[in-house]
Motif scaffolding. Structure first.
Motif, PDB file in Angstrom:
ATOM      1  N   LEU A 252       0.892  -1.503  -0.041  1.00  0.00           N
ATOM      2  CA  LEU A 252      -0.331   0.049   0.246  1.00  0.00           C
ATOM      3  C   LEU A 252       0.375   1.168  -0.031  1.00  0.00           C
ATOM      4  O   LEU A 252       0.204   2.416  -0.562  1.00  0.00           O
ATOM      5  CB  LEU A 252      -0.811  -0.275   1.517  1.00  0.00           C
ATOM      6  N   LEU A 253       2.343   1.115   0.666  1.00  0.00           N
ATOM      7  CA  LEU A 253       2.453   1.884   0.744  1.00  0.00           C
ATOM      8  C   LEU A 253       3.768   3.020  -0.337  1.00  0.00           C
ATOM      9  O   LEU A 253       4.620   3.759  -0.400  1.00  0.00           O
ATOM     10  CB  LEU A 253       3.339   2.135   1.652  1.00  0.00           C
ATOM     11  N   THR A 254       3.789   1.942  -1.461  1.00  0.00           N
ATOM     12  CA  THR A 254       4.526   1.173  -3.278  1.00  0.00           C
ATOM     13  C   THR A 254       3.923   1.623  -3.637  1.00  0.00           C
ATOM     14  O   THR A 254       3.837   1.731  -5.337  1.00  0.00           O
ATOM     15  CB  THR A 254       5.499   0.859  -2.999  1.00  0.00           C
ATOM     16  N   LEU A 255       2.602   1.285  -4.258  1.00  0.00           N
ATOM     17  CA  LEU A 255       2.387   1.433  -4.855  1.00  0.00           C
ATOM     18  C   LEU A 255       1.743   2.844  -5.472  1.00  0.00           C
ATOM     19  O   LEU A 255       0.898   3.013  -6.877  1.00  0.00           O
ATOM     20  CB  LEU A 255       0.412   0.725  -4.682  1.00  0.00           C
ATOM     21  N   SER A 256       1.644   3.125  -4.167  1.00  0.00           N
ATOM     22  CA  SER A 256       1.437   5.216  -5.453  1.00  0.00           C
ATOM     23  C   SER A 256       2.433   6.118  -5.114  1.00  0.00           C
ATOM     24  O   SER A 256       2.456   7.045  -5.743  1.00  0.00           O
ATOM     25  CB  SER A 256       1.030   5.557  -3.895  1.00  0.00           C
ATOM     26  N   ILE A 257       3.529   5.523  -5.634  1.00  0.00           N
ATOM     27  CA  ILE A 257       4.810   6.702  -5.908  1.00  0.00           C
ATOM     28  C   ILE A 257       4.092   6.192  -7.830  1.00  0.00           C
ATOM     29  O   ILE A 257       3.558   5.314  -8.372  1.00  0.00           O
ATOM     30  CB  ILE A 257       5.906   5.044  -6.200  1.00  0.00           C
ATOM     31  N   ASP A 258       4.478   8.056  -7.463  1.00  0.00           N
ATOM     32  CA  ASP A 258       4.508   8.885  -9.020  1.00  0.00           C
ATOM     33  C   ASP A 258       5.594   8.745  -9.735  1.00  0.00           C
ATOM     34  O   ASP A 258       6.233   9.908  -9.109  1.00  0.00           O
ATOM     35  CB  ASP A 258       3.680   9.561  -9.312  1.00  0.00           C
ATOM     36  N   MET A 259       6.262   7.575 -10.071  1.00  0.00           N
ATOM     37  CA  MET A 259       8.019   7.903 -10.600  1.00  0.00           C
ATOM     38  C   MET A 259       8.403   9.563 -11.667  1.00  0.00           C
ATOM     39  O   MET A 259       8.588   9.499 -11.721  1.00  0.00           O
ATOM     40  CB  MET A 259       7.826   6.703 -11.622  1.00  0.00           C
ATOM     41  N   LYS A 260       7.281   9.735 -12.679  1.00  0.00           N
ATOM     42  CA  LYS A 260       6.791  10.265 -13.177  1.00  0.00           C
ATOM     43  C   LYS A 260       6.927  12.333 -12.242  1.00  0.00           C
ATOM     44  O   LYS A 260       7.942  12.789 -12.863  1.00  0.00           O
ATOM     45  CB  LYS A 260       5.674  10.433 -14.397  1.00  0.00           C
ATOM     46  N   ALA A 261       6.212  12.255 -11.059  1.00  0.00           N
ATOM     47  CA  ALA A 261       6.004  13.230 -10.489  1.00  0.00           C
ATOM     48  C   ALA A 261       7.762  13.324  -9.983  1.00  0.00           C
ATOM     49  O   ALA A 261       8.392  14.725  -9.572  1.00  0.00           O
ATOM     50  CB  ALA A 261       5.452  13.635  -9.622  1.00  0.00           C
ATOM     51  N   VAL A 262       8.250  11.777  -9.231  1.00  0.00           N
ATOM     52  CA  VAL A 262       9.656  12.075  -8.301  1.00  0.00           C
ATOM     53  C   VAL A 262      10.572  12.335  -9.427  1.00  0.00           C
ATOM     54  O   VAL A 262      11.135  13.565  -9.346  1.00  0.00           O
ATOM     55  CB  VAL A 262      10.009  10.277  -7.846  1.00  0.00           C
ATOM     56  N   ILE A 263      10.643  11.568 -10.999  1.00  0.00           N
ATOM     57  CA  ILE A 263      11.739  12.464 -11.359  1.00  0.00           C
ATOM     58  C   ILE A 263      12.035  13.815 -12.143  1.00  0.00           C
ATOM     59  O   ILE A 263      12.358  14.606 -11.847  1.00  0.00           O
ATOM     60  CB  ILE A 263      11.689  11.734 -12.630  1.00  0.00           C
ATOM     61  N   GLY A 264      10.395  14.029 -12.314  1.00  0.00           N
ATOM     62  CA  GLY A 264      10.194  16.002 -12.488  1.00  0.00           C
ATOM     63  C   GLY A 264      10.563  16.683 -11.182  1.00  0.00           C
ATOM     64  O   GLY A 264      10.301  17.686 -11.399  1.00  0.00           O
ATOM     65  N   LEU A 265      10.989  16.040 -10.226  1.00  0.00           N
ATOM     66  CA  LEU A 265      11.293  17.489  -8.953  1.00  0.00           C
ATOM     67  C   LEU A 265      12.361  17.535  -9.407  1.00  0.00           C
ATOM     68  O   LEU A 265      12.841  19.071  -8.837  1.00  0.00           O
ATOM     69  CB  LEU A 265      11.540  16.040  -7.402  1.00  0.00           C
ATOM     70  N   GLY A 266      13.340  17.050 -10.834  1.00  0.00           N
ATOM     71  CA  GLY A 266      14.690  18.194 -11.002  1.00  0.00           C
ATOM     72  C   GLY A 266      15.846  16.270 -10.745  1.00  0.00           C
ATOM     73  O   GLY A 266      15.699  16.243  -9.627  1.00  0.00           O
ATOM     74  N   PRO A 267      16.999  16.952 -10.852  1.00  0.00           N
ATOM     75  CA  PRO A 267      18.248  16.500 -10.376  1.00  0.00           C
ATOM     76  C   PRO A 267      18.521  16.257  -9.671  1.00  0.00           C
ATOM     77  O   PRO A 267      19.114  15.684  -8.484  1.00  0.00           O
ATOM     78  CB  PRO A 267      19.044  16.414 -11.695  1.00  0.00           C
ATOM     79  N   LYS A 268      18.394  17.745  -9.160  1.00  0.00           N
ATOM     80  CA  LYS A 268      19.412  17.924  -7.565  1.00  0.00           C
ATOM     81  C   LYS A 268      18.180  17.289  -6.416  1.00  0.00           C
ATOM     82  O   LYS A 268      18.765  17.452  -5.137  1.00  0.00           O
ATOM     83  CB  LYS A 268      19.067  19.438  -7.386  1.00  0.00           C
ATOM     84  N   ALA A 269      16.647  17.364  -6.972  1.00  0.00           N
ATOM     85  CA  ALA A 269      16.296  16.737  -5.610  1.00  0.00           C
ATOM     86  C   ALA A 269      16.604  15.442  -5.784  1.00  0.00           C
ATOM     87  O   ALA A 269      16.678  14.595  -4.209  1.00  0.00           O
ATOM     88  CB  ALA A 269      14.434  17.291  -5.921  1.00  0.00           C
ATOM     89  N   LEU A 270      16.736  14.304  -6.518  1.00  0.00           N
ATOM     90  CA  LEU A 270      16.979  12.690  -6.341  1.00  0.00           C
ATOM     91  C   LEU A 270      18.723  12.534  -6.036  1.00  0.00           C
ATOM     92  O   LEU A 270      18.843  11.685  -5.416  1.00  0.00           O
ATOM     93  CB  LEU A 270      16.764  12.364  -8.296  1.00  0.00           C
ATOM     94  N   ILE A 271      19.557  13.585  -6.359  1.00  0.00           N
ATOM     95  CA  ILE A 271      20.462  13.580  -6.622  1.00  0.00           C
ATOM     96  C   ILE A 271      20.637  13.866  -4.474  1.00  0.00           C
ATOM     97  O   ILE A 271      21.577  12.898  -3.966  1.00  0.00           O
ATOM     98  CB  ILE A 271      22.082  14.458  -6.567  1.00  0.00           C
ATOM     99  N   MET A 272      20.381  14.583  -3.625  1.00  0.00           N
ATOM    100  CA  MET A 272      19.823  14.769  -2.647  1.00  0.00           C
ATOM    101  C   MET A 272      19.672  13.505  -2.000  1.00  0.00           C
ATOM    102  O   MET A 272      19.949  13.490  -0.776  1.00  0.00           O
ATOM    103  CB  MET A 272      19.724  15.948  -2.122  1.00  0.00           C
ATOM    104  N   PHE A 273      18.345  13.600  -2.447  1.00  0.00           N
ATOM    105  CA  PHE A 273      17.947  11.565  -1.789  1.00  0.00           C
ATOM    106  C   PHE A 273      18.026  10.502  -1.728  1.00  0.00           C
ATOM    107  O   PHE A 273      18.625   9.750  -0.399  1.00  0.00           O
ATOM    108  CB  PHE A 273      16.884  11.257  -2.962  1.00  0.00           C
ATOM    109  N   PHE A 274      18.716  10.319  -2.911  1.00  0.00           N
ATOM    110  CA  PHE A 274      20.118   9.405  -2.674  1.00  0.00           C
ATOM    111  C   PHE A 274      21.138   9.449  -2.376  1.00  0.00           C
ATOM    112  O   PHE A 274      21.710   8.597  -1.605  1.00  0.00           O
ATOM    113  CB  PHE A 274      20.128   8.703  -4.749  1.00  0.00           C
ATOM    114  N   THR A 275      21.823  10.529  -2.255  1.00  0.00           N
ATOM    115  CA  THR A 275      23.134  10.825  -1.332  1.00  0.00           C
ATOM    116  C   THR A 275      22.234  10.753   0.289  1.00  0.00           C
ATOM    117  O   THR A 275      23.418   9.613   1.101  1.00  0.00           O
ATOM    118  CB  THR A 275      23.293  11.974  -1.435  1.00  0.00           C
ATOM    119  N   ALA A 276      21.424  11.231   0.487  1.00  0.00           N
ATOM    120  CA  ALA A 276      21.384  11.037   1.892  1.00  0.00           C
ATOM    121  C   ALA A 276      20.683   8.835   1.949  1.00  0.00           C
ATOM    122  O   ALA A 276      21.353   8.125   3.240  1.00  0.00           O
ATOM    123  CB  ALA A 276      19.955  11.117   2.391  1.00  0.00           C
TER     124      ALA A 276
END
Length: 417
Positions: A85-109
């Protein structure tokens, strides 16, 4: 000399015990909703700590028994259901749409948590090997794997690691304390920074104009997925979720024994049936996120998943020995060093790519705090940004299982387990 007989608990019925646990949850969340003094109280004492603590005290003082079948039900049904239930809601397009810096910092964390665990274990183990040592189910690295699960994903991943690595649940209270205390100290620093991020952004030489554009985009996204839930929504949700739970157990029954039959693999985590339940449930939820099932988030999928998580937490609380916290105080030092590695890496990378403090804070809490606190922190910057915390936190749930296993295996190598 006569053997001492353990006192019998006042309440031994599984059904009555479950009713009491549900009532505790209801009372805690109801009082939190009242605001005022209660809001201040829960601002100091995290609600999840009370969800562990109160059942633990009830069993410690023999009001309810820890010898129930509730844990079996929770880990076999509630946990995989929550993961789905917690993973089916992932919107990968929206996550990618946050931009590279948001994702870089998330994966760095995420990387900071994965490598921070073994580094902290190695440092503390160099002068206090007994703190990070232990044999079998009492091995500290097994317990710290649950902290990794919590700090990369959330409660579901934490519980999954508890079961996958078979840590002695009687000692689990100390790990919960490390998780909650260290994470909330870090949260306090982040909230302070959220109140005045401009000086930090100037030091990072970050362009925060993207955050303003993001506010508008995320406000539109949040409004687009909400709807009035119907009975049909919940029935489809139940069907998809528990079909996934059944599939997870079916795969586990096939793959676990098959790997165990391979010479040299008998002691591998890959032989654990529950490991495959967790991995398949997470993967199944991710697969659903690419289908129309993702729209069930608008009907409350993650909210129901959160209900399962808190039921899990209270049931775990009945099996915890709260007094074990005082026996290993240096575990808190492991947690602090671990968090320092995470923090230093975050700021170093943010400085390199000129990422705004917002992405540091939300990227970190999407890992360490999950869906419970990442939206809160994001909203501290601007209410419209709360969905960013939700999006990244859900991504954390998806990665939590895999990242925590990697971290745990590295900690195992450090201590030679």
């Amino acid at each position: 000399m006569d053997e001492q007989v353990a006192p019998t608990a006042l309440i031994t019925s599984d059904a009555v015990t479950f009713g009491i646990l549900a009532a505790i949850l209801g009372l805690l969340f109801w009082t939190r909703s009242l605001g005022g003094k209660w809001a201040k109280f829960y601002g100091v004492v995290p609600i999840i700590l009370l969800c562990y603590l109160i059942p633990s005290l009830l069993t410690s003082f023999n009001v309810i028994t820890s010898d129930t079948n509730l844990w079996q039900v929770a880990k076999d049904y509630f946990l995989p259901a929550a993961l789905i239930l917690l993973t089916l809601s992932i919107d990968m397009k929206a996550v990618i749409g946050l931009g590279p810096k948001a994702l870089i910092m998330f994966f760095t964390a995420t990387i900071g948590i994965v490598i921070g665990g073994p580094i902290a274990v190695a440092i503390v183990g160099s002068f206090s090997p007994e703190t990070v040592g232990g044999e079998g189910a009492d091995a500290a690295w097994r317990g710290l794997a649950t902290v990794a699960g919590s700090w990369i994903g959330g409660g579901a991943n934490q519980t999954a690691m508890l079961e996958v690595y078979g840590y002695n649940i009687e000692n689990y209270a100390a790990m919960v304390a490390v998780d909650i205390v260290v994470a909330n100290i870090w949260m306090a620093f982040l909230l302070y920074g959220a109140g005045n991020p401009e000086p930090i952004d100037r030091w990072l030489k970050a362009d925060s104009s993207a955050i303003t554009r993001l506010q508008t985009k995320m406000a539109d996204y949040s409004a687009s997925i909400e709807r009035v839930s119907k009975t049909e929504d919940f029935m489809v949700m139940v069907a998809l979720t528990f079909a996934g739970v059944g599939l997870s157990h079916l795969v586990a029954l096939i793959i676990g024994p098959a790997i165990a039959s391979i010479p040299g693999m008998e002691e591998s985590v890959l032989t654990s049936g529950f490991f495959w339940v967790v991995v398949v449930a997470t993967t199944y939820g991710l697969a659903l996120s690419f289908t129309r099932a993702r729209s069930l988030e608008g009907a409350g999928a993650s909210k129901i998943g959160t209900v399962f998580i808190f039921l899990l937490v209270t049931i775990i609380g009945t099996k915890m020995d709260i007094f074990s916290v005082a026996e290993r105080p240096l575990l808190f030092l492991v947690g602090i060093i671990w968090m320092l590695v995470h923090t230093i890496l975050l700021f170093a990378v943010a400085k390199m790519i000129r990422a705004p403090f917002f992405f540091i804070a939300v990227g970190s809490k999407a890992n360490v705090g999950g869906a419970a606190s990442a939206p809160v922190l994001a909203a501290a910057f601007h209410p419209a940004l709360a969905p960013v915390g939700v999006l990244l936190a859900v991504l954390g749930y998806a990665l939590g299982t895999y990242g925590a296993i990697l971290c745990a295996e590295m900690m195992r190598m450090v201590v030679g387990g």
